[in-house]
Design an enzyme around this catalytic site. Structure first.
Site, PDB file in Angstrom:
ATOM      1  N   LYS A  84       0.840  -1.197   0.000  1.00 30.44           N
ATOM      2  CA  LYS A  84       0.000   0.000   0.000  1.00 30.44           C
ATOM      3  C   LYS A  84       0.879   1.253   0.000  1.00 30.44           C
ATOM      4  O   LYS A  84       0.674   2.169  -0.778  1.00 30.44           O
ATOM      5  CB  LYS A  84      -0.923  -0.018   1.230  1.00 30.44           C
ATOM      6  CG  LYS A  84      -1.788   1.206   1.356  1.00 30.44           C
ATOM      7  CD  LYS A  84      -2.757   1.118   2.516  1.00 30.44           C
ATOM      8  CE  LYS A  84      -3.418   2.486   2.714  1.00 30.44           C
ATOM      9  NZ  LYS A  84      -4.379   2.514   3.805  1.00 30.44           N
TER      10      LYS A  84
ATOM     11  N   GLU B 113      10.384  -4.695   4.687  1.00 27.74           N
ATOM     12  CA  GLU B 113      10.491  -6.097   4.257  1.00 27.74           C
ATOM     13  C   GLU B 113      10.213  -6.211   2.760  1.00 27.74           C
ATOM     14  O   GLU B 113      10.959  -6.863   2.009  1.00 27.74           O
ATOM     15  CB  GLU B 113       9.484  -6.973   5.005  1.00 27.74           C
ATOM     16  CG  GLU B 113       9.763  -7.150   6.486  1.00 27.74           C
ATOM     17  CD  GLU B 113       9.088  -6.100   7.359  1.00 27.74           C
ATOM     18  OE1 GLU B 113       8.769  -5.005   6.842  1.00 27.74           O
ATOM     19  OE2 GLU B 113       8.895  -6.373   8.557  1.00 27.74           O
TER      20      GLU B 113
ATOM     21  N   GLY C 282      -4.834  -1.584   4.893  1.00 20.96           N
ATOM     22  CA  GLY C 282      -4.033  -2.703   4.403  1.00 20.96           C
ATOM     23  C   GLY C 282      -4.710  -4.046   4.620  1.00 20.96           C
ATOM     24  O   GLY C 282      -4.756  -4.898   3.727  1.00 20.96           O
ATOM     25  N   ARG C 283      -5.264  -4.272   5.810  1.00 27.33           N
ATOM     26  CA  ARG C 283      -5.874  -5.576   6.111  1.00 27.33           C
ATOM     27  C   ARG C 283      -7.257  -5.714   5.500  1.00 27.33           C
ATOM     28  O   ARG C 283      -7.916  -6.741   5.667  1.00 27.33           O
ATOM     29  CB  ARG C 283      -5.897  -5.808   7.625  1.00 27.33           C
ATOM     30  CG  ARG C 283      -6.552  -4.698   8.416  1.00 27.33           C
ATOM     31  CD  ARG C 283      -6.234  -4.808   9.903  1.00 27.33           C
ATOM     32  NE  ARG C 283      -6.688  -3.651  10.666  1.00 27.33           N
ATOM     33  CZ  ARG C 283      -5.992  -2.532  10.822  1.00 27.33           C
ATOM     34  NH1 ARG C 283      -4.816  -2.398  10.256  1.00 27.33           N
ATOM     35  NH2 ARG C 283      -6.475  -1.528  11.543  1.00 27.33           N
TER      36      ARG C 283
ATOM     37  N   GLU D 281      -5.050  -6.576  14.601  1.00 25.17           N
ATOM     38  CA  GLU D 281      -4.503  -5.275  14.208  1.00 25.17           C
ATOM     39  C   GLU D 281      -5.612  -4.221  14.241  1.00 25.17           C
ATOM     40  O   GLU D 281      -5.358  -3.045  14.470  1.00 25.17           O
ATOM     41  CB  GLU D 281      -3.857  -5.348  12.809  1.00 25.17           C
ATOM     42  CG  GLU D 281      -2.843  -4.239  12.574  1.00 25.17           C
ATOM     43  CD  GLU D 281      -2.082  -4.370  11.259  1.00 25.17           C
ATOM     44  OE1 GLU D 281      -2.696  -4.214  10.184  1.00 25.17           O
ATOM     45  OE2 GLU D 281      -0.861  -4.625  11.289  1.00 25.17           O
TER      46      GLU D 281
ATOM     47  N   HIS E  93      -5.584 -33.187  16.740  1.00 28.74           N
ATOM     48  CA  HIS E  93      -4.488 -34.036  17.198  1.00 28.74           C
ATOM     49  C   HIS E  93      -3.322 -33.206  17.718  1.00 28.74           C
ATOM     50  O   HIS E  93      -2.193 -33.692  17.799  1.00 28.74           O
ATOM     51  CB  HIS E  93      -4.047 -34.957  16.057  1.00 28.74           C
ATOM     52  CG  HIS E  93      -5.164 -35.864  15.638  1.00 28.74           C
ATOM     53  ND1 HIS E  93      -5.410 -37.067  16.250  1.00 28.74           N
ATOM     54  CD2 HIS E  93      -6.143 -35.696  14.720  1.00 28.74           C
ATOM     55  CE1 HIS E  93      -6.478 -37.633  15.699  1.00 28.74           C
ATOM     56  NE2 HIS E  93      -6.947 -36.815  14.772  1.00 28.74           N
TER      57      HIS E  93
ATOM     58  N   LYS F 109       9.260  -0.960  14.212  1.00 28.04           N
ATOM     59  CA  LYS F 109       9.882  -0.578  12.928  1.00 28.04           C
ATOM     60  C   LYS F 109      10.997   0.431  13.162  1.00 28.04           C
ATOM     61  O   LYS F 109      12.096   0.320  12.597  1.00 28.04           O
ATOM     62  CB  LYS F 109       8.840   0.070  12.001  1.00 28.04           C
ATOM     63  CG  LYS F 109       7.796  -0.869  11.444  1.00 28.04           C
ATOM     64  CD  LYS F 109       6.939  -0.100  10.432  1.00 28.04           C
ATOM     65  CE  LYS F 109       5.680  -0.839  10.071  1.00 28.04           C
ATOM     66  NZ  LYS F 109       4.784  -0.065   9.211  1.00 28.04           N
TER      67      LYS F 109
HETATM   68  O1  F6P Z   1       2.993  -3.129   9.746  1.00 26.57           O
HETATM   69  C1  F6P Z   1       1.622  -3.073   9.614  1.00 26.57           C
HETATM   70  C2  F6P Z   1       1.176  -2.799   8.215  1.00 26.57           C
HETATM   71  O2  F6P Z   1       1.100  -1.448   8.003  1.00 26.57           O
HETATM   72  C3  F6P Z   1      -0.139  -3.482   7.927  1.00 26.57           C
HETATM   73  O3  F6P Z   1      -1.221  -2.766   8.380  1.00 26.57           O
HETATM   74  C4  F6P Z   1      -0.076  -3.631   6.455  1.00 26.57           C
HETATM   75  O4  F6P Z   1      -1.014  -4.560   5.999  1.00 26.57           O
HETATM   76  C5  F6P Z   1       1.344  -4.075   6.291  1.00 26.57           C
HETATM   77  O5  F6P Z   1       2.058  -3.338   7.244  1.00 26.57           O
HETATM   78  C6  F6P Z   1       1.926  -3.878   4.932  1.00 26.57           C
HETATM   79  O6  F6P Z   1       1.924  -2.534   4.559  1.00 26.57           O
HETATM   80  P1  F6P Z   1       2.146  -2.107   3.067  1.00 26.57           P
HETATM   81  O7  F6P Z   1       1.058  -2.707   2.245  1.00 26.57           O
HETATM   82  O8  F6P Z   1       2.104  -0.608   3.051  1.00 26.57           O
HETATM   83  O9  F6P Z   1       3.489  -2.620   2.610  1.00 26.57           O
END
Ligand code: F6P
Length: 550
Positions: free
Chosen positions: A208, A214, A265-266, A351, A382, A519
């Site tokens: 987003k 990452e 995002g979620r 979240e 199990h 972060k």
């Molecule tokens: O670290 C949390 C977050 O902001 C989530 O809410 C989001 O889904 C995820 O990181 C990834 O964010 P982005 O889509 O901006 O890379």
């Protein structure tokens, strides 16, 4: 819009009194024995989903009080504000309109009593982007030279598409493999890259913000790998899914599909972030997925509270968290393709509602999000179901069963369905060993030779390794089949139930400030790992830093 926090309502006090005066000790076996209509009373259909809520620790009086709570908290007004495009994400001054991503195109003014003119501009942008994204998905589906699609994203930019692509594997195009890389741990990307050739690979960089460390680290490594392997046509082999199209272009990606800051995002699976799913199941399948979710949106928007499934589930969540004090919910999908569904719901709930302050920033005097966890059945049986049946904590379980299988293997589906039914039954009825009443018997309140009444009035067998106290609550969600439409409806149902409990708790379910500190500190620690500078660190972090550098 007036929001009233739950603990400031009359209904909250009435619920506390009801809990103290007997509701805490409710026994499900007695409730069924004394009410032949209980299943009918506490089960309902919603679009594409049937829900049995009857094995939960509530009765009609409790539900009435909970519905009063929803009304006093202004859940309906809050919901209507979301559907009107108001900036209900107050800490980021943003509207919350993931539901618009599944709204039909060209809806007439007054569609189902809905004032579409408030968001007509956004709806037109949604469909322009959707059309472009689905056309691109079809192009890639038709392109036999592309055999591997790698989604690089994390959180909402990974869990949604990954969960849905796995869930709908039976509908996926043959001849294409979908990979999901999220972790900054290079082992994950490395393992995927080893299976790929640049000329047959398409990388989707899903973020987003297009700043997530990452994702950007993995994207850079993927780009470097592509060039090192002799790949040349970046435009053909990379696409970006983001609200930050400028940053994607600066990164060197020219094929981009955008979305908007009013999609959390979620909650973004329905946007360009859903591109891997659209590629897997095709434009028609993706439209069916959106349509199933829209059906659930309309149910949530228009059904009376007492027959509104997201509302009833959200109220149960509040009842369990704040009155019974249950700290977690176990998610048990009895369909192996739903293997990432518990992880997806984990982000959605935790979240969104893992907050310790209300929307005004004031500390809350009550608990919010439960922990969500789970595995597909029958595997969980199990592993950790021992604790669900005989542990000291009560954990409400949410089963998902799918009536029709898409395979022809003899006996499996009946056995699977027998297991999900039996688990829900066992949690409720319990079992008493030879010293006590026989299996299925209901001990009288007040206890018997082998039973006692616990602190909250529940029946507890006294000791015995083979005793199951029973009276453990569960919800049973039933889909006729697992299809794009039913999955869409199921996920939208979960989104809205999270909205309802968040509304009642008075929190902002649409920000996530809690992920920021880690972060920021990671950046600082990364620099220290490189330099060895440990001054000002706590003793443990400094000690571990030293070990990692040695
Ligand atoms: O670290 C949390 C977050 O902001 C989530 O809410 C989001 O889904 C995820 O990181 C990834 O964010 P982005 O889509 O901006 O890379």
């Amino acid at each position: 819009m007036t929001r009233v926090r739950c603990d400031r309502t009359a209904a909250w006090g009435a619920l506390q009194a009801a809990f103290a005066n007997g509701a805490a000790g409710m026994d499900l076996r007695q409730a069924f024995a004394s009410d032949a209509e209980r299943f009918a009373r506490f089960s309902q259909s919603a679009p594409h989903v049937f829900a049995d809520l009857s094995k939960n620790l509530w009765d009609a009086d409790t539900e009435t009080l909970l519905l009063n709570l929803a009304r006093e908290c202004g859940v309906e007004a809050h919901r209507d504000a979301m559907f009107a495009g108001a900036a209900i994400n107050n800490t980021e001054s943003r509207a919350v309109m993931h539901w618009l991503l599944r709204f039909p195109p060209l809806a007439p003014v007054g569609y189902n009593g809905y004032a579409i003119e408030n968001v007509a501009k956004e709806l037109s942008q949604v469909h322009t982007t959707l059309d472009a994204m689905l056309a691109y998905a079809q192009t890639v589906r038709d392109d036999a030279a592309i055999t591997d699609v790698v989604n690089i994203g994390i959180g909402g930019s990974d869990l949604g598409p990954q969960m849905a692509v796995l869930a709908l594997d039976a509908f996926a195009i043959p001849g294409k493999r979908f990979h999901f890389v999220s972790n900054v741990d290079g082992h994950e990307l490395d393992a995927v890259l080893k299976k790929l050739k640049p000329e047959s690979t398409l990388f989707l960089i899903a973020s987003k913000t297009f700043t997530t460390i990452e994702t950007m680290t993995n994207a850079r490594s993927a780009k470097a790998w592509f060039a090192a392997q002799g790949g040349t046509d970046t435009a053909r082999h990379f696409a970006a899914l983001t609200t930050n199209v400028e940053a994607a272009k600066a990164f060197g990606i020219s094929t981009t599909f955008g979305f908007w800051d009013w999609v959390g995002g979620r909650y973004s699976l329905w946007s360009a972030i859903g591109l891997p799913l659209a590629m897997a199941i095709g434009p028609q399948g993706f439209k069916a997925f959106l349509a199933g979710a829209h059906d659930m949106d309309e149910h949530f928007r228009t059904a009376p509270l007492e027959s509104n499934l997201p509302v009833r589930l959200g109220l149960l969540d509040v009842w369990y968290r704040n009155f019974h004090g249950f700290t977690s919910r176990s998610i048990a999908p009895y369909h192996s393709a739903l293997k990432r569904y518990p992880a997806y719901l984990q982000q959605l709930e935790m979240e969104s509602n893992g907050k310790r302050v209300d929307a005004a920033g004031e500390a809350l005097p009550f608990a919010t999000s439960p922990a969500l966890w789970g595995e597909p059945g029958t595997n969980g049986q199990h592993a950790y179901f021992q604790m669900l049946h005989q542990g000291t904590d009560v954990v409400p379980v949410e089963f998902v069963a799918v009536k029709k299988a898409r395979h022809a293997l003899e006996g499996h589906q009946t056995l699977l369905l027998a297991n999900v039914l039996a688990q829900a039954q066992a949690l409720m009825v319990g079992k008493h060993d030879a010293a006590g009443p026989s299996q299925g018997d209901v001990a009288p309140l007040g206890g018997s030779k082998s039973h006692a009444v616990d602190a909250r009035g529940g029946i507890t067998p006294t000791g015995g390794h083979k005793n199951f106290s029973g009276n453990r609550p569960s919800t049973f969600l039933l889909l006729d089949e697992l299809t794009p439409t039913t999955l869409g409806a199921l996920i939208a149902l979960q989104e809205h139930r999270v909205f309802v409990s968040g509304s009642i708790w008075g929190i902002n379910s649409f920000d996530q400030w809690g992920v920021e500190l880690g972060k920021v500190l990671a950046k600082d620690v990364e620099a220290r790992l490189l330099s060895g500078e440990a001054s000002g660190l706590d003793g443990s972090t400094a000690g571990l830093l030293g070990l990692l550098r040695a």
